[in-house]
Motif scaffolding. Structure first.
Motif, PDB file in Angstrom:
ATOM      1  N   GLU A  85      -0.918   8.685   5.323  1.00 16.86           N
ATOM      2  CA  GLU A  85      -0.312   9.821   6.026  1.00 16.86           C
ATOM      3  C   GLU A  85       1.211   9.689   6.063  1.00 16.86           C
ATOM      4  OE1 GLU A  85      -1.783  12.623   7.136  1.00 16.86           O
ATOM      5  OE2 GLU A  85      -3.550  11.824   6.107  1.00 16.86           O
ATOM      6  N   TYR A  86       1.691   8.478   6.229  1.00 18.22           N
ATOM      7  CA  TYR A  86       3.138   8.210   6.201  1.00 18.22           C
ATOM      8  C   TYR A  86       3.725   8.640   4.858  1.00 18.22           C
ATOM      9  CZ  TYR A  86       7.384   5.178   6.447  1.00 18.22           C
ATOM     10  OH  TYR A  86       8.671   4.689   6.459  1.00 18.22           O
ATOM     11  N   VAL A  87       3.019   8.323   3.789  1.00 14.65           N
ATOM     12  CA  VAL A  87       3.485   8.687   2.448  1.00 14.65           C
ATOM     13  C   VAL A  87       3.462  10.200   2.247  1.00 14.65           C
ATOM     14  CG1 VAL A  87       2.877   8.562  -0.007  1.00 14.65           C
ATOM     15  CG2 VAL A  87       2.997   6.472   1.364  1.00 14.65           C
TER      16      VAL A  87
ATOM     17  N   SER B 185       0.830  -1.205   0.000  1.00 17.35           N
ATOM     18  CA  SER B 185       0.000   0.000   0.000  1.00 17.35           C
ATOM     19  C   SER B 185       0.863   1.253   0.000  1.00 17.35           C
ATOM     20  CB  SER B 185      -0.949  -0.004   1.201  1.00 17.35           C
ATOM     21  OG  SER B 185      -0.261  -0.057   2.423  1.00 17.35           O
ATOM     22  N   VAL B 186       1.962   1.256   0.743  1.00 19.05           N
ATOM     23  CA  VAL B 186       2.863   2.409   0.751  1.00 19.05           C
ATOM     24  C   VAL B 186       3.439   2.642  -0.644  1.00 19.05           C
ATOM     25  CG1 VAL B 186       5.133   3.197   1.580  1.00 19.05           C
ATOM     26  CG2 VAL B 186       3.426   2.367   3.208  1.00 19.05           C
ATOM     27  N   SER B 187       3.820   1.573  -1.337  1.00 16.41           N
ATOM     28  CA  SER B 187       4.361   1.708  -2.698  1.00 16.41           C
ATOM     29  C   SER B 187       3.338   2.331  -3.640  1.00 16.41           C
ATOM     30  CB  SER B 187       4.812   0.341  -3.225  1.00 16.41           C
ATOM     31  OG  SER B 187       5.857  -0.191  -2.447  1.00 16.41           O
ATOM     32  N   HIS B 188       2.105   1.852  -3.575  1.00 15.25           N
ATOM     33  CA  HIS B 188       1.054   2.407  -4.432  1.00 15.25           C
ATOM     34  C   HIS B 188       0.801   3.880  -4.110  1.00 15.25           C
ATOM     35  CE1 HIS B 188      -0.695  -0.932  -6.833  1.00 15.25           C
ATOM     36  NE2 HIS B 188      -0.156  -1.687  -5.904  1.00 15.25           N
ATOM     37  N   PHE B 189       0.725   4.220  -2.830  1.00 15.02           N
ATOM     38  CA  PHE B 189       0.491   5.611  -2.445  1.00 15.02           C
ATOM     39  C   PHE B 189       1.651   6.516  -2.874  1.00 15.02           C
ATOM     40  CE2 PHE B 189      -2.347   4.016   1.219  1.00 15.02           C
ATOM     41  CZ  PHE B 189      -3.503   4.229   0.485  1.00 15.02           C
ATOM     42  N   LEU B 190       2.890   6.027  -2.748  1.00 11.18           N
ATOM     43  CA  LEU B 190       4.046   6.806  -3.182  1.00 11.18           C
ATOM     44  C   LEU B 190       3.979   7.106  -4.679  1.00 11.18           C
ATOM     45  CD1 LEU B 190       7.015   5.134  -1.253  1.00 11.18           C
ATOM     46  CD2 LEU B 190       6.422   7.569  -1.187  1.00 11.18           C
TER      47      LEU B 190
ATOM     48  N   LEU C  17       5.866   1.996 -11.157  1.00  8.08           N
ATOM     49  CA  LEU C  17       5.647   1.234  -9.925  1.00  8.08           C
ATOM     50  C   LEU C  17       5.865  -0.246 -10.198  1.00  8.08           C
ATOM     51  CD1 LEU C  17       4.535   0.955  -6.987  1.00  8.08           C
ATOM     52  CD2 LEU C  17       2.239   0.881  -7.993  1.00  8.08           C
ATOM     53  N   TYR C  18       6.713  -0.852  -9.372  1.00  9.05           N
ATOM     54  CA  TYR C  18       6.963  -2.289  -9.472  1.00  9.05           C
ATOM     55  C   TYR C  18       6.626  -2.928  -8.129  1.00  9.05           C
ATOM     56  CZ  TYR C  18       9.387  -6.762  -9.962  1.00  9.05           C
ATOM     57  OH  TYR C  18       9.687  -8.103  -9.996  1.00  9.05           O
ATOM     58  N   THR C  19       5.669  -3.857  -8.121  1.00 10.89           N
ATOM     59  CA  THR C  19       5.221  -4.495  -6.875  1.00 10.89           C
ATOM     60  C   THR C  19       5.090  -6.006  -7.060  1.00 10.89           C
ATOM     61  OG1 THR C  19       2.863  -4.250  -7.427  1.00 10.89           O
ATOM     62  CG2 THR C  19       3.896  -2.447  -6.214  1.00 10.89           C
ATOM     63  N   SER C  20       4.914  -6.676  -5.952  1.00 16.18           N
ATOM     64  CA  SER C  20       4.664  -8.124  -5.977  1.00 16.18           C
ATOM     65  C   SER C  20       4.031  -8.542  -4.665  1.00 16.18           C
ATOM     66  CB  SER C  20       5.984  -8.887  -6.186  1.00 16.18           C
ATOM     67  OG  SER C  20       6.858  -8.661  -5.083  1.00 16.18           O
ATOM     68  N   PRO C  21       3.360  -9.712  -4.644  1.00 12.82           N
ATOM     69  CA  PRO C  21       2.963 -10.494  -5.818  1.00 12.82           C
ATOM     70  C   PRO C  21       1.756  -9.856  -6.495  1.00 12.82           C
ATOM     71  CG  PRO C  21       2.118 -11.533  -3.837  1.00 12.82           C
ATOM     72  CD  PRO C  21       2.921 -10.339  -3.378  1.00 12.82           C
ATOM     73  N   HIS C  22       1.303 -10.448  -7.583  1.00 14.55           N
ATOM     74  CA  HIS C  22       0.128  -9.924  -8.249  1.00 14.55           C
ATOM     75  C   HIS C  22      -1.123 -10.609  -7.694  1.00 14.55           C
ATOM     76  CE1 HIS C  22       1.336 -13.468 -10.673  1.00 14.55           C
ATOM     77  NE2 HIS C  22       0.036 -13.650 -10.816  1.00 14.55           N
TER      78      HIS C  22
END
Length: 403
Positions: free
Chosen positions: A246-248, A62-67, A80-85
């Protein structure tokens, strides 16, 4: 002759997410992957970039998506690169402004770069995760992506995303998961995750951890001469998604100050916009309204505790039954105990998916449900109560297919 198909080529590579054979990490080294990538210049920056690595046990997705969404709103081309799908491997690589999964055309572009020299044999030793990580490197540079956000897959020191050589490290909540690979204590796990730092890394953001972890974090940053910014950890009774957003905001505000002083010379090429950040897919996501089904990927004891505590804030007044599925390498019994306590308090139902893929926690036979029986508890209903589905990302496809 056309180049091999990216997904088809990847399907022939070793996929640890499927085999769950994490024993291979005992002898694993990033050096072969690093040597391959560097011999072709596939992770080289064409110009100055802001590369951000996100690590942690819980919340890093979630932090990666918000960033990524935040930097896109500010007018930066963002990857944006995340895992898993959740449903489709293409979800792992996303591009601003909408962050939809990459297209077949994008995959062809990646293949055209990677197979330029007819080097299929040279690439065949890679793992599936390394293959997708490499794909993100070359596509982000091909598309001239200024801000690149990489969510680590497992740990950090041995994670393929370490080769992004991030400028900034973001540390999320640290808990006990994948202990056979990362260590039996939170101290050991944190040290593994901090191992993603490279010589380019200058700044670390972290949710303030418990005192023993905070000591490790401060000593590490002091030794490496890294700037450390701390943000309060999740307070009781608040949704983890709200807190991570909020962290982001805190992270992006600090980085904008640094960028404005030309300490990071990235280009803002789009017009800044003001729009709410979309909720990351699969995190407290409403799958259905009748019955009211919510999915969350919580799959370790700390994540289970946080997700259950977030329900009241995210869905006030809603009572939930639980449908869970745990992969064999997970601590199913300890998580099952937390879920049983919750459903007893709620006076609601508890189900554990029992199949070849998911392991029934020992002693919980009376709560088991077979995949073919899922439709019975997921049938349309106008009842006020909901169903929370958690325990593994893989459950998402089971539930999504039902609707």
């Amino acid at each position: 002759m056309s180049n091999p198909d990216f997904l088809e080529f990847g399907s022939k590579l070793t996929n640890l997410e499927k085999t769950r054979n994490f024993n291979v990490f005992g002898d694993y080294s990033l050096d072969p992957f690093r040597n391959l990538v560097d011999s072709h210049g596939w992770r080289n920056r064409k110009k100055e970039r802001l590369r951000i690595s996100v690590v942690g046990t819980n919340g890093k997705g979630s932090v990666s998506h918000f960033l990524a969404g935040s930097f896109s709103n500010l007018g930066y081309k963002t990857g944006l690169y995340t895992s898993p799908h959740l449903f489709d491997p293409k979800e792992r690589i996303r591009l601003s402004p909408n962050f939809d999964p990459i297209t077949e055309e994008d995959l062809k572009e990646i293949s055209n770069i990677l197979f330029t020299d007819g080097n299929s044999e040279e690439l065949s030793f890679l793992s599936w995760f390394e293959w997708f990580t490499l794909g993100s490197f070359v596509l982000f540079e091909k598309k001239d992506i200024a801000v690149q956000v990489y969510e680590a897959g497992l740990g950090g020191r041995l994670d393929a995303t370490k080769l992004a050589d991030s400028d900034v490290l973001v540390v999320c909540a640290i808990g006990e998961d994948h202990k056979a690979v990362l260590g039996n204590t939170k101290d050991a796990i944190l040290k593994e995750k901090l191992g993603i730092v490279s010589e380019r890394t200058k700044i670390v953001f972290a949710l303030e951890p418990e005192p023993s972890l905070l000591k490790i974090l401060k000593e590490f940053c002091s030794e490496k001469k890294l700037e450390l910014y701390l943000y309060p950890s999740l307070p009781e009774g608040r949704s983890y998604l709200d807190h991570n957003q909020e962290y982001v905001k805190f992270i992006v505000h600090r980085l904008e100050e640094i960028i404005s002083k030309n300490k990071i010379g990235i280009e803002r090429t789009e017009k800044a916009i003001t729009k709410p950040l979309p909720r990351p897919p699969g995190r407290l996501e409403i799958i259905s309204n009748s019955p009211f089904v919510v999915f969350d990927p919580a799959h370790n004891p700390d994540a289970i505790r946080v997700t259950l505590a977030s329900l009241q804030s995210a869905f006030p007044g809603k009572r939930f039954s639980i449908l869970a599925g745990f992969l064999p390498d997970k601590e199913g019994e300890s998580m099952a105990e937390k879920l049983l306590d919750y459903t007893k308090t709620q006076n609601s139902n508890l189900y554990f998916l029992d199949s070849k893929e998911f392991k029934l926690p020992e002693g919980y036979g009376p709560f088991s449900i077979l995949p073919e029986k899922l439709s019975e508890i997921l049938k349309p209903s106008d009842k006020e109560e909901g169903i929370l589905v958690l325990g593994s990302f893989r459950l998402y496809s089971y539930i999504k297919i039902s609707y």
